[in-house]
Design an enzyme around this catalytic site. Structure first.
Site, PDB file in Angstrom:
ATOM      1  N   HIS A   1      -0.165 -12.073   0.833  1.00 60.33           N
ATOM      2  CA  HIS A   1      -0.947 -11.058   0.123  1.00 60.33           C
ATOM      3  C   HIS A   1      -1.269 -11.496  -1.312  1.00 60.33           C
ATOM      4  O   HIS A   1      -0.376 -11.755  -2.097  1.00 60.33           O
ATOM      5  CB  HIS A   1      -0.160  -9.739   0.090  1.00 60.33           C
ATOM      6  CG  HIS A   1      -1.006  -8.537  -0.189  1.00 60.33           C
ATOM      7  ND1 HIS A   1      -0.496  -7.262  -0.172  1.00 60.33           N
ATOM      8  CD2 HIS A   1      -2.332  -8.407  -0.487  1.00 60.33           C
ATOM      9  CE1 HIS A   1      -1.462  -6.400  -0.436  1.00 60.33           C
ATOM     10  NE2 HIS A   1      -2.581  -7.079  -0.643  1.00 60.33           N
TER      11      HIS A   1
ATOM     12  N   TYR B   1       0.824  -1.199   0.000  1.00 61.36           N
ATOM     13  CA  TYR B   1       0.000   0.000   0.000  1.00 61.36           C
ATOM     14  C   TYR B   1       0.868   1.262   0.000  1.00 61.36           C
ATOM     15  O   TYR B   1       1.537   1.574   0.991  1.00 61.36           O
ATOM     16  CB  TYR B   1      -0.941   0.031   1.205  1.00 61.36           C
ATOM     17  CG  TYR B   1      -1.883  -1.148   1.287  1.00 61.36           C
ATOM     18  CD1 TYR B   1      -2.357  -1.781   0.139  1.00 61.36           C
ATOM     19  CD2 TYR B   1      -2.303  -1.638   2.519  1.00 61.36           C
ATOM     20  CE1 TYR B   1      -3.226  -2.864   0.217  1.00 61.36           C
ATOM     21  CE2 TYR B   1      -3.178  -2.710   2.610  1.00 61.36           C
ATOM     22  CZ  TYR B   1      -3.630  -3.321   1.453  1.00 61.36           C
ATOM     23  OH  TYR B   1      -4.474  -4.389   1.537  1.00 61.36           O
TER      24      TYR B   1
END
Length: 282
Positions: free
Chosen positions: A204, A138
Site C-alpha cells: 500500500h 481504511y
C-alpha cells in the site's frame, strides 16, 4: 424503484408477476434460484434480463425472508450478461470493469450506517461487480471488518478480493513494510474479512517507504504468503508512476494499482505498458 412501476413499460405489477413465479408463497430460496437460473439462461436481450430480474425483485418484496444468498445469486445470474469483464493480465482472473472500493465502508468520506454499508456490497455483487478492493488503513480496519460481515453469507467464488499491507495510518510512523509486519498484517486482514485467502495482496502506497526494502524484503515476504496459500497474486500500489517501473525492473510483480492516472484528463498510466512489463494496469 416502485415494484409496480417500470420505466420501460414492462409488465411488472406485483399482482401480475407474483402468480407467474411457481409456488412463490411456498418456494425455498434454492428453488427460486433454480427457477431464475433456468429463465436467465435462455434470455437473449438486456431488456428481457432486466424483466426477469425485476420479477425476482418483486418476489423478494413479497417474501422478505428470502436469504441473501438466493437474492444475490439470482441478481448476478441476470445482470452478469450486462456487466463487462476483462482478464487481469497474466493472472487469469476475470474481473468486472467496475470494482467496489472498500474505503467507503470505513467511513473515510463520512460516517456510514453499518447495515447500509453491508447492503451496498450486496447491491454491487448483485449488479455483476465481482472485484472488491480494501485495506486495513481504511477507517483503521473498520472497512475490512464491515466488508467481512457483508461477505459472510456470500460464497467465496462469487468475488475477487484484494487488500493491502504496509500502511496503517496517516503519519509516516504508521507505515511499516518490514517482512514481519506485512506477514502479520495478512493474517489480521484474513481474520477480519472472514476468509482463508485473498486473491490480490498489495503493497500500500509504497512511495512512503524505502524502495530497496520493498524490493528485497516486502515483496519476498508476500511471496511467502502466496506460497502458504493465503494470497493468489502479489501487487504494488502508489501514485508516482516512475516508481512502478523502478520496482518492476528488479522484481516480478503480478498486478499494480494507481489513481488519477487513468481518467479523462490523464491517461499516463497506459504509458507503463511494454513488452517487458505486462502486469495488468488498474
Amino acid at each position: 424503484m416502485n415494484p409496480a412501476v417500470d420505466p420501460e413499460g414492462l409488465d411488472t405489477s406485483t399482482k401480475q408477476i407474483v402468480p407467474r413465479i411457481p409456488q412463490v408463497n411456498q418456494a425455498t430460496p434454492a428453488s427460486l434460484h433454480g427457477h431464475f437460473q433456468s429463465r436467465c439462461a435462455g434470455s437473449v436481450s438486456s431488456r428481457r434480463l432486466r424483466d426477469e430480474w425485476f420479477k425476482y425483485w418483486v418476489a423478494k418484496s413479497a417474501r422478505p425472508e428470502l436469504d441473501v444468498t438466493a437474492w444475490t445469486c439470482a441478481s448476478t445470474l441476470c445482470l452478469n450478461a450486462i456487466m463487462k469483464y476483462r482478464i487481469l493480465g497474466r493472472t487469469g482472473l476475470r474481473v468486472s470493469i467496475l470494482g467496489f472500493g472498500g474505503s467507503s465502508l470505513g467511513s473515510v468520506f463520512h460516517d456510514i450506517d453499518e447495515a447500509e454499508g453491508i447492503r451496498s456490497v450486496h447491491v454491487a455483487l448483485g449488479n455483476g461487480i465481482n472485484l472488491i478492493d480494501t485495506a486495513p488503513y481504511y477507517g483503521s480496519t473498520k472497512a475490512e471488518t464491515v466488508l467481512g460481515k457483508a461477505l459472510r453469507e456470500i460464497s467465496r467464488e462469487r468475488y475477487i478480493l484484494a487488500t493491502k499491507v504496509g500502511r496503517y495510518g496517516l503519519d509516516q510512523k504508521d507505515f511499516d513494510f518490514s517482512a514481519e509486519r506485512v506477514i502479520r498484517s495478512v493474517d489480521e486482514s484474513l481474520e477480519r474479512l472472514g476468509v482463508d485467502h485473498v486473491d490480490l495482496i498489495q503493497v500500500h502506497d509504497m512511495e512512503f517507504g524505502s524502495i530497496e526494502q520493498i524490493v528485497t524484503e516486502t515483496i519476498p515476504a508476500l511471496r511467502s504468503v502466496q506460497s502458504a496459500g493465503k494470497a493468489r497474486y502479489v501487487g504494488i500500489t502508489c501514485l508516482p508512476l516512475r516508481l512502478f517501473r523502478s520496482v518492476m525492473e528488479r522484481v516480478e510483480i503480478d498486478q499494480i494499482q494507481s489513481y488519477c492516472h487513468y481518467c479523462l484528463n490523464d491517461t499516463s498510466l497506459t504509458g507503463l505498458r511494454s513488452e517487458e512489463h505486462t502486469s495488468e494496469l488498474q
